[in-house]
Scaffold this active site. Structure first.
Site, PDB file in Angstrom:
ATOM      1  N   HIS A 411       0.851  -1.196   0.000  1.00  0.00           N
ATOM      2  CA  HIS A 411       0.000   0.000   0.000  1.00  0.00           C
ATOM      3  C   HIS A 411       0.883   1.241   0.000  1.00  0.00           C
ATOM      4  O   HIS A 411       1.532   1.539   0.997  1.00  0.00           O
ATOM      5  CB  HIS A 411      -0.898   0.023   1.246  1.00  0.00           C
ATOM      6  CG  HIS A 411      -1.858  -1.128   1.318  1.00  0.00           C
ATOM      7  ND1 HIS A 411      -2.502  -1.495   2.479  1.00  0.00           N
ATOM      8  CD2 HIS A 411      -2.298  -1.981   0.366  1.00  0.00           C
ATOM      9  CE1 HIS A 411      -3.294  -2.531   2.238  1.00  0.00           C
ATOM     10  NE2 HIS A 411      -3.180  -2.848   0.961  1.00  0.00           N
TER      11      HIS A 411
HETATM   12  C1  LIG Z   1       0.135  -7.473  -4.025  1.00  0.00           C
HETATM   13  C2  LIG Z   1      -0.854  -6.360  -3.753  1.00  0.00           C
HETATM   14  C3  LIG Z   1      -1.998  -6.634  -2.995  1.00  0.00           C
HETATM   15  C4  LIG Z   1      -2.920  -5.610  -2.724  1.00  0.00           C
HETATM   16  N1  LIG Z   1      -4.095  -5.918  -2.088  1.00  0.00           N
HETATM   17  C5  LIG Z   1      -5.063  -4.964  -1.993  1.00  0.00           C
HETATM   18  C6  LIG Z   1      -6.366  -5.288  -1.508  1.00  0.00           C
HETATM   19  O1  LIG Z   1      -6.674  -6.447  -1.201  1.00  0.00           O
HETATM   20  N2  LIG Z   1      -7.282  -4.276  -1.408  1.00  0.00           N
HETATM   21  C7  LIG Z   1      -6.980  -2.977  -1.744  1.00  0.00           C
HETATM   22  O2  LIG Z   1      -7.836  -2.105  -1.584  1.00  0.00           O
HETATM   23  N3  LIG Z   1      -5.758  -2.658  -2.223  1.00  0.00           N
HETATM   24  C8  LIG Z   1      -4.814  -3.612  -2.387  1.00  0.00           C
HETATM   25  N4  LIG Z   1      -3.607  -3.293  -2.941  1.00  0.00           N
HETATM   26  C9  LIG Z   1      -3.346  -1.875  -3.303  1.00  0.00           C
HETATM   27  C10 LIG Z   1      -4.130  -1.416  -4.540  1.00  0.00           C
HETATM   28  O3  LIG Z   1      -4.045  -2.379  -5.563  1.00  0.00           O
HETATM   29  C11 LIG Z   1      -3.546  -0.064  -4.973  1.00  0.00           C
HETATM   30  O4  LIG Z   1      -3.689   0.849  -3.892  1.00  0.00           O
HETATM   31  C12 LIG Z   1      -4.225   0.527  -6.203  1.00  0.00           C
HETATM   32  O5  LIG Z   1      -4.220  -0.373  -7.287  1.00  0.00           O
HETATM   33  C13 LIG Z   1      -3.493   1.815  -6.595  1.00  0.00           C
HETATM   34  O6  LIG Z   1      -4.062   2.327  -7.779  1.00  0.00           O
HETATM   35  P1  LIG Z   1      -3.218   3.307  -8.701  1.00  0.00           P
HETATM   36  O7  LIG Z   1      -4.077   3.653  -9.855  1.00  0.00           O
HETATM   37  O8  LIG Z   1      -2.659   4.393  -7.874  1.00  0.00           O
HETATM   38  O9  LIG Z   1      -1.932   2.465  -9.201  1.00  0.00           O
HETATM   39  P2  LIG Z   1      -1.828   1.060  -9.921  1.00  0.00           P
HETATM   40  O10 LIG Z   1      -3.076   0.283  -9.789  1.00  0.00           O
HETATM   41  O11 LIG Z   1      -0.572   0.441  -9.416  1.00  0.00           O
HETATM   42  O12 LIG Z   1      -1.652   1.418 -11.475  1.00  0.00           O
HETATM   43  C14 LIG Z   1      -0.570   2.174 -11.967  1.00  0.00           C
HETATM   44  C15 LIG Z   1      -0.293   1.758 -13.411  1.00  0.00           C
HETATM   45  O13 LIG Z   1       0.459   2.790 -14.049  1.00  0.00           O
HETATM   46  C16 LIG Z   1       1.431   2.205 -14.891  1.00  0.00           C
HETATM   47  N5  LIG Z   1       2.517   3.177 -15.102  1.00  0.00           N
HETATM   48  C17 LIG Z   1       3.354   3.685 -14.166  1.00  0.00           C
HETATM   49  N6  LIG Z   1       4.215   4.555 -14.733  1.00  0.00           N
HETATM   50  C18 LIG Z   1       3.918   4.598 -16.058  1.00  0.00           C
HETATM   51  C19 LIG Z   1       4.479   5.308 -17.171  1.00  0.00           C
HETATM   52  N7  LIG Z   1       5.519   6.148 -17.022  1.00  0.00           N
HETATM   53  N8  LIG Z   1       3.937   5.105 -18.390  1.00  0.00           N
HETATM   54  C20 LIG Z   1       2.875   4.268 -18.556  1.00  0.00           C
HETATM   55  N9  LIG Z   1       2.321   3.560 -17.531  1.00  0.00           N
HETATM   56  C21 LIG Z   1       2.840   3.729 -16.297  1.00  0.00           C
HETATM   57  C22 LIG Z   1       1.862   0.968 -14.125  1.00  0.00           C
HETATM   58  O14 LIG Z   1       2.492   0.027 -14.984  1.00  0.00           O
HETATM   59  C23 LIG Z   1       0.540   0.485 -13.544  1.00  0.00           C
HETATM   60  O15 LIG Z   1      -0.096  -0.420 -14.407  1.00  0.00           O
HETATM   61  C24 LIG Z   1      -2.664  -4.281  -3.197  1.00  0.00           C
HETATM   62  C25 LIG Z   1      -1.520  -4.015  -3.944  1.00  0.00           C
HETATM   63  C26 LIG Z   1      -0.620  -5.035  -4.234  1.00  0.00           C
HETATM   64  C27 LIG Z   1       0.604  -4.717  -5.047  1.00  0.00           C
END
Ligand SMILES: Cc1cc2nc3c(=O)[nH]c(=O)nc-3n(C[C@H](O)[C@H](O)[C@H](O)COP(=O)(O)OP(=O)(O)OC[C@H]3O[C@@H](n4cnc5c(N)ncnc54)[C@H](O)[C@@H]3O)c2cc1C
Length: 473
Positions: A411
């Site tokens: 997280h």
């Molecule tokens: C193993 C694991 C278990 C988890 N379990 C839970 C759970 O059970 N419940 C819960 O609520 N949360 C959980 N989380 C956390 C939750 O998944 C994240 O908080 C959430 O997905 C964050 O969303 P986001 O859009 O910020 O980033 P992300 O979902 O991480 O998406 C970011 C995306 O941007 C892309 N990216 C980054 N930089 C670039 C770039 N320069 N160019 C193009 N693309 C790029 C990445 O490749 C990625 O695909 C977990 C996380 C992990 C890793």
């Protein structure tokens, strides 16, 4: 070099990016999503397997925030982002917490009426549900231990859809909002890393990308856009902004939930396909206890963290599962883009208060697992060996120190903190201070670590911000 044009460019296709893409595409905007990672067909790789780490995790799962102790972390890097690899546990942001953030960070339009509306909207898309029938053994263990100790335990809902035989499928972004965005006309470009944003003065006009072609070579692509939403997650969003000259407080205030683990042996077999859905909420919000992925590789790593005999522990790995204690931390960290290096430098300084909360968490987790019938515990402390009785837990209070504790987190939040206060890096809807044509819409915006699973909060805030953008554009 190829040049593309779009109304809205979205960088990243995880919880924040997919929500933004779907809402804007369904509202009739021309949307292009650039995702650094590959498209992996849903169901193609087994959840929590080595193949999944290779295909869907950034750095195959091994990244670390430097500090004493360092904190290992994991992020998704594929279409759907971290939602493709997470456990799908769903927890709305608590009302008392969002109210605290609204008042402290001076966030506009952040009252309970607004947030409840968007939380309900998002839940309608995501099949948020409890497990039909009895929970798996690994989860029932938590319930049993809590009942023996008189502690509160809660079963969390998850983003799972069940068929008539009660077989569940996790509803990731690649199964839900990405197909909806594409059906509404969005174009999703996988294997396309955004190198930097294109700017004209303090206006963002698109992005320069490196896209992989089917033959494995790469080409430069410039995507010109009226608005660019940066949704790369709490590590890569600030790094991309910094690489593009957008600094201020961007990358300050990294927050995470430091987590310490125990591998526990039981007299009976424990299932290994599911992540436990029960949580011990007795010590929430500052300390949460739950269960982790427990494939043989995870068990071996957890036992190795204690410096114990891995081969002996693995002889009956079917009886072993991994559990965790996670804290809300007082500390903060930094994300700093390093010229010429793809991944940023990430640091996190745990406070002495954090270290003692982690020790307390580890001891409480040990008490719970013994109460649930565990016969041997391996804590993730270098050289700790194994524990069998309550008396064996006493040395753990002193052993969770800066040289011996093995910590991790999944997280990561708060590196482009939103609000109108001077501590914020972006305004109340995610626009970095002093810039136009660009908006952040992911976990970076949360003003602090939420103390609960963040995906629901990330999607709720992303939906609110997408609607606010539509109202203005
Ligand atoms: C193993 C694991 C278990 C988890 N379990 C839970 C759970 O059970 N419940 C819960 O609520 N949360 C959980 N989380 C956390 C939750 O998944 C994240 O908080 C959430 O997905 C964050 O969303 P986001 O859009 O910020 O980033 P992300 O979902 O991480 O998406 C970011 C995306 O941007 C892309 N990216 C980054 N930089 C670039 C770039 N320069 N160019 C193009 N693309 C790029 C990445 O490749 C990625 O695909 C977990 C996380 C992990 C890793």
């Amino acid at each position: 070099m190829t040049t593309l044009e779009t109304d809205v460019l979205i960088v990243g296709s995880g919880a924040g990016g997919a929500t933004t893409a779907m809402m804007l595409a369904e509202a009739g905007r021309r949307v292009t999503v650039a995702e650094e990672g590959p498209w992996v067909d849903p169901g193609e790789v087994e959840p929590f397997s080595l193949a999944e780490m290779v295909r869907k995790y950034r750095h195959q799962g091994s990244s670390a925030a430097l500090g004493a102790p360092p904190v290992a972390y994991a992020e998704g890097r594929c279409v759907g982002g971290s939602t493709e690899i997470n456990s799908g546990l769903w927890h709305r942001l608590p009302g008392w917490l969002t109210e605290e953030w609204r008042a402290r960070d001076d966030i506009d339009a952040f009252g309970p009426d607004v947030l409840d509306h968007y939380a309900a909207l998002v839940e309608g898309w995501m099949s948020v549900s409890l497990v039909p029938g009895a929970p798996p053994v690994s989860s029932a263990v938590l319930e049993r231990g809590a009942a023996k100790l008189g502690w509160r335990a809660v079963e969390f809902p998850r983003v799972f859809r069940y068929d008539t035989l009660e077989r569940g499928v996790k509803q990731t972004m690649a199964r839900t909002l990405i197909p909806r965005a594409v059906a509404a006309g969005a174009s999703v470009i996988a294997d396309c890393r955004v190198l930097r944003l294109l700017t004209a003065g303090r206006l963002v006009v698109g992005a320069r990308c490196s896209r992989m072609l089917p033959d494995g070579t790469r080409e430069r692509v410039d995507i010109r856009a009226g608005t660019t939403f940066v949704c790369g997650g709490a590590i890569h969003t600030p790094a991309l902004l910094q690489r593009s000259g957008i600094r201020g407080r961007v990358g300050h205030n990294l927050k995470l939930h430091p987590t310490i683990k125990i591998a526990a042996r039981f007299p009976h077999p424990v299932d290994h396909g599911e992540i436990p859905m029960h949580r011990i909420s007795e010590f929430a919000p500052n300390l949460t206890i739950g269960g982790s992925a427990s494939r043989p590789g995870h068990i071996a790593l957890a036992v190795a963290d204690a410096g114990a005999d891995v081969a002996a522990a693995m002889a009956d790995w079917e009886h072993v599962a991994v559990y965790y204690a996670a804290i809300r931390s007082d500390a903060g960290g930094r994300v700093v883009a390093v010229p010429g290096v793809a991944s940023p430098l990430v640091t996190y300084r745990l406070t002495d208060g954090d270290m003692s909360r982690l020790a307390r968490g580890l001891v409480h987790l040990g008490e719970l697992l013994l109460a649930a019938g565990a016969t041997e515990l391996w804590p993730s402390i270098d050289g700790a060996g194994s524990a069998h009785t309550l008396a064996d837990l006493a040395p753990w209070w002193g052993a969770v120190d800066r040289t011996r504790a093995n910590l991790m987190t999944v997280h990561l939040t708060s590196t482009v903190r939103m609000g109108e206060s001077s501590a914020a890096a972006a305004d109340s809807f995610g626009t970095p201070r002093g810039w136009t044509g660009v908006q952040v819409n992911d976990a970076s915006l949360l003003p602090d670590a939420p103390g609960v699973n963040p995906q629901a909060g990330v999607m709720t805030i992303a939906a609110r911000n997408a609607d606010a953008w539509l109202a203005r554009n």
